[in-house]
Design an enzyme around this catalytic site. Structure first.
Site, PDB file in Angstrom:
ATOM      1  N   ARG A 156      42.217  23.715  47.786  1.00 61.32           N
ATOM      2  CA  ARG A 156      42.316  23.018  49.074  1.00 61.32           C
ATOM      3  C   ARG A 156      41.416  21.778  49.116  1.00 61.32           C
ATOM      4  NH1 ARG A 156      43.764  23.729  54.262  1.00 61.32           N
ATOM      5  NH2 ARG A 156      44.916  25.572  53.682  1.00 61.32           N
ATOM      6  N   ILE A 193      45.739  23.109  57.706  1.00 57.15           N
ATOM      7  CA  ILE A 193      44.440  23.032  58.380  1.00 57.15           C
ATOM      8  C   ILE A 193      43.572  22.001  57.671  1.00 57.15           C
ATOM      9  CG2 ILE A 193      42.335  24.335  58.887  1.00 57.15           C
ATOM     10  CD1 ILE A 193      44.212  26.818  59.141  1.00 57.15           C
ATOM     11  N   LEU A 194      42.931  21.145  58.458  1.00 58.17           N
ATOM     12  CA  LEU A 194      42.082  20.095  57.892  1.00 58.17           C
ATOM     13  C   LEU A 194      40.623  20.405  58.182  1.00 58.17           C
ATOM     14  CD1 LEU A 194      44.217  17.047  59.050  1.00 58.17           C
ATOM     15  CD2 LEU A 194      43.993  17.916  56.714  1.00 58.17           C
ATOM     16  N   ASN A 232      46.029  15.886  68.019  1.00 54.86           N
ATOM     17  CA  ASN A 232      47.108  16.808  67.642  1.00 54.86           C
ATOM     18  C   ASN A 232      47.939  17.124  68.871  1.00 54.86           C
ATOM     19  OD1 ASN A 232      48.492  18.816  66.013  1.00 54.86           O
ATOM     20  ND2 ASN A 232      47.331  20.389  67.103  1.00 54.86           N
ATOM     21  N   HIS A 279      50.240  20.163  70.478  1.00 52.56           N
ATOM     22  CA  HIS A 279      50.417  21.601  70.281  1.00 52.56           C
ATOM     23  C   HIS A 279      51.350  22.159  71.368  1.00 52.56           C
ATOM     24  CE1 HIS A 279      49.468  25.624  68.930  1.00 52.56           C
ATOM     25  NE2 HIS A 279      49.374  25.963  70.197  1.00 52.56           N
ATOM     26  N   ASP A 326      39.056  19.112  66.010  1.00 49.71           N
ATOM     27  CA  ASP A 326      37.762  19.374  65.384  1.00 49.71           C
ATOM     28  C   ASP A 326      38.000  20.358  64.237  1.00 49.71           C
ATOM     29  OD1 ASP A 326      38.029  21.861  66.546  1.00 49.71           O
ATOM     30  OD2 ASP A 326      36.481  21.553  68.067  1.00 49.71           O
ATOM     31  N   ASP A 379      43.333  24.202  66.587  1.00 49.78           N
ATOM     32  CA  ASP A 379      43.826  24.049  67.961  1.00 49.78           C
ATOM     33  C   ASP A 379      42.709  24.235  68.982  1.00 49.78           C
ATOM     34  OD1 ASP A 379      46.379  23.632  66.899  1.00 49.78           O
ATOM     35  OD2 ASP A 379      46.870  25.759  66.963  1.00 49.78           O
TER      36      ASP A 379
HETATM   37  C1  GRF Z   1      55.822  20.386  67.581  1.00 50.16           C
HETATM   38  O1  GRF Z   1      56.342  21.309  68.474  1.00 50.16           O
HETATM   39  C2  GRF Z   1      54.329  20.356  67.634  1.00 50.16           C
HETATM   40  O2  GRF Z   1      53.804  20.704  68.868  1.00 50.16           O
HETATM   41  C3  GRF Z   1      53.938  21.388  66.620  1.00 50.16           C
HETATM   42  O3  GRF Z   1      54.884  21.265  65.592  1.00 50.16           O
HETATM   43  C4  GRF Z   1      56.110  20.771  66.125  1.00 50.16           C
HETATM   44  C5  GRF Z   1      56.497  19.580  65.284  1.00 50.16           C
HETATM   45  O4  GRF Z   1      57.782  19.129  65.582  1.00 50.16           O
HETATM   46  N1  GRF Z   1      52.573  21.185  66.192  1.00 50.16           N
HETATM   47  P1  GRF Z   1      58.320  17.750  64.997  1.00 50.16           P
HETATM   48  O5  GRF Z   1      58.155  17.797  63.485  1.00 50.16           O
HETATM   49  O6  GRF Z   1      57.543  16.631  65.632  1.00 50.16           O
HETATM   50  O7  GRF Z   1      59.765  17.736  65.386  1.00 50.16           O
END
Ligand code: GRF
Length: 212
Positions: free
Chosen positions: A69, A96-97, A109, A111, A143, A147
């Site tokens: 990784r 994961i970064l 990000n 989510h 961070d 998430d």
């Molecule tokens: C999204 O629902 C985002 O919230 C999640 O992964 C999905 C990515 O969808 N982290 P896309 O590749 O932008 O269509």
């Protein structure tokens, strides 16, 4: 969390999949910054073709090409650094970064839940399984925990009684496609400030009407 200070920020978008959020960024009109690179860990990510169609440079750094990784992440950092971005956007990036990336550039990000509920890779399915009546979208700074970083914007999406994972995720994504570009625009305009876990977004100036 370092601030984005460039007058016209250079934006790198990291994807692993279809890239519908990337497309929303590309279609959003003037973000006040420019998407200069789309990078992926997945050579088959549909978003790479979307980037090429929009004339945006792409980079693929496959996880399996590296011994571990840390080596993969070093290669990813090097490739991203070549594009000299001011801001990273994770738009469906499924790896994961660590601090090597997120300590170096301000990173956001998107989510598909109202964090801190349902962190992880299966948020719409987890929300359905739990029986919540509301889920939604969170755009947050990244961070070193998954998430977890300071929340910039959230919007609720109602869970309907007959929802499947696919129908709920589709309604959540429709909100993502609006919220993510709005947050990126606010960051590029310098309207977003962070103090600990607390993020303040100043309102965008309203257009004043010229006197006739
Ligand atoms: C999204 O629902 C985002 O919230 C999640 O992964 C999905 C990515 O969808 N982290 P896309 O590749 O932008 O269509």
């Amino acid at each position: 969390m370092s601030a984005v200070t460039a007058s016209r920020p250079r934006i790198a978008v990291l994807i692993s999949g279809s890239g519908s959020n990337l497309q929303a960024l590309l279609d959003a009109g003037d973000l006040g910054g420019d998407v200069v690179l789309v990078a992926s860990d997945n050579p088959d990510a549909g978003g790479l073709a979307r980037a090429s169609s929009a004339g945006v440079e792409t980079a693929v750094v496959p996880f399996r090409d590296y011994a571990d990784r840390a080596a993969w992440e070093r290669a990813l950092v090097e490739r991203i650094a070549e594009a000299a971005p001011d801001l990273l956007v994770l738009a469906g990036f499924m790896k994961i970064l660590t601090g090597a990336v997120v300590g170096r550039w301000p990173t956001v990000n998107v989510h598909p839940s109202l964090l801190p509920a349902f962190a992880g890779a299966h948020a719409p399915a987890d929300a359905l399984a739990w029986g919540v009546k509301l889920s939604g979208v969170t755009v947050h700074y990244v961070d070193e925990q998954v998430d977890h970083g300071p929340i910039i914007a959230q919007e609720a999406v109602a869970v309907e009684p007959d929802d499947t994972e696919a129908t709920l995720h589709a309604r959540i994504q429709a909100v993502e496609h609006r919220l993510l570009p709005a947050v990126v625009r606010d960051i590029c305009a310098g309207r977003v400030s962070v103090r600990g876990r607390h993020v303040h977004v100043s309102p965008a100036p309203t257009q004043t009407q010229e006197a006739p």
